[in-house]
Design an enzyme around this catalytic site. Structure first.
Site: not given
Length: 378
Positions: A137, A139, A171, A254
């Site tokens: 969590g 953006s 996502s 990431e």
């Protein structure tokens, strides 16, 4: 310097390729219909859209979740190169990795670095066993690549934090059990201060997950709303009001991975035999794609082996996502009129602009490279 690959890595890669071939396209039932047909059946972006709890359990059985994590934390204690060859083969082959991907790539390593012993004892075993799915969590509707601008609030109330706000482009949230969430805990602090990170049970009262159906018909991105969600104080990760450093470290995990270079590799391999190699322009395109892939692969290895400069993952991610767009464009040009049909090639062509947005927009990442790596003036 000997660049020859050890035999044990070749055997491991062959095992991972065989597993990917066996599982490619086998995902859990999706409540959002897939309108795309099956002209090219191996899905691209399988690390993002390929949800399969069964495959997550298969990975766990093979010891392929938490491969490099310390043995005394429940991991396998294997080398970075072993994990690299496994996941390069699995993603390139279209294996449905999404259910376990975020836990293995980001959340587990973050808890190993910043989590408490109690948090690691509680959460790592479920990840390693393939039984818990995670989302991130970060953006928000008004704060995309600029993490410092997030407004989701967390207010201390006794033994709990009360979280209110909204996240977007989360996502896998529709299938996830947990969310690693960043919230503002000190509204009076400067933008890069006053942020904290929490482990949030997505089955908690007050959580609403809204899948977002994109132009391709997929719904892996989600909006998640938090309406006074109570989170136990022991679910705070790291230092209260000082988690920006933790966020940036998580983004290193990431942005510097091989997924950016092999996400649509399976589609490219299927389309390449259709290309007219006698055309010098096509040969130039193929040469550019193949050479960029090899360069990008070495950049990823530098990241994973700790040989890259601090913050260089911004450059690696920029090259990787622009490479993904180049592959999608090449496949569409080779397919020609067939791209107008709704199949995997058209899906990838439509989706390609998203590559340079998720995980940080190319514009933001180029600024990071300019300011933090090259030392250029703002």
């Amino acid at each position: 310097m000997d660049f020859a690959e050890p035999e044990e890595l070749r055997d491991l890669r062959d095992e991972a390729r065989a597993l990917a071939t066996e599982w490619a396209g086998r995902t859990d039932p999706n409540p959002t219909p897939d309108p795309m047909g099956t002209t090219f059946g191996v899905p691209e972006d399988s690390w993002l859209i390929g949800t399969s709890k069964a495959f997550s359990l298969e990975l766990a059985q093979r010891g392929w979740i938490g491969m490099t994590w310390p043995v005394d934390e429940g991991g396998q204690g294997r080398s970075t190169m072993e994990r690299f060859v496994v996941y390069e083969a699995l993603i390139a082959g279209g294996a449905p990795l999404a259910t376990s991907w975020f836990a293995d790539r980001q959340i587990g390593p973050t808890l190993l670095q910043f989590g408490t012993p109690e948090q690691r004892r509680r959460f790592l075993p479920e990840m390693i066993a393939g039984r818990s799915a995670w989302s991130i969590g970060m953006s928000e509707p008004d704060a995309g690549s600029d993490v410092a601008s997030i407004s989701t609030r967390a207010v201390r109330d006794g033994d709990h934090w009360v979280i209110s706000g909204a996240k977007v482009w989360t996502s896998g949230a529709a299938e996830a059990d947990w969310c690693y969430l960043i919230a503002r805990t000190d509204p009076d602090a400067p933008p890069h201060r006053g942020l904290s990170e929490f482990l949030v049970d997505l089955h908690s009262p007050g959580v609403e997950v809204r899948p977002i159906v994109d132009v391709t018909g997929n719904a892996h991105f989600c909006e998640v709303r938090y309406d006074e969600v109570r989170v136990p104080v022991e679910n705070l990760v790291g230092v209260e009001n000082d988690s920006f450093r933790q966020v940036m470290r998580q983004m290193e995990h990431e942005r510097g991975g091989i997924d950016r270079f092999v996400s649509n590799r399976a589609l490219y391999d299927l389309v390449l035999p259709m290309a007219d190699i006698s055309d010098p322009r096509v040969r130039q395109d193929v040469a550019r794609i193949e050479s960029t892939y090899r360069i990008g692969r070495h950049l990823v290895l530098r990241e994973m082996l700790g040989q890259a400069p601090k913050g260089f993952s911004a450059a690696t991610k920029t090259i990787g996502t622009e490479f993904e767009v180049a592959v999608a464009d090449f496949c569409a040009r080779v397919a020609g009129a067939e791209t107008m049909l709704w199949n995997r090639i058209s899906r990838n062509a439509c989706y390609a602009p998203a590559y340079t947005i998720m995980g940080g927009t190319t514009q933001i990442l180029r600024n990071i490279v300019a300011e933090r790596i090259l030392g250029l003036p703002r």
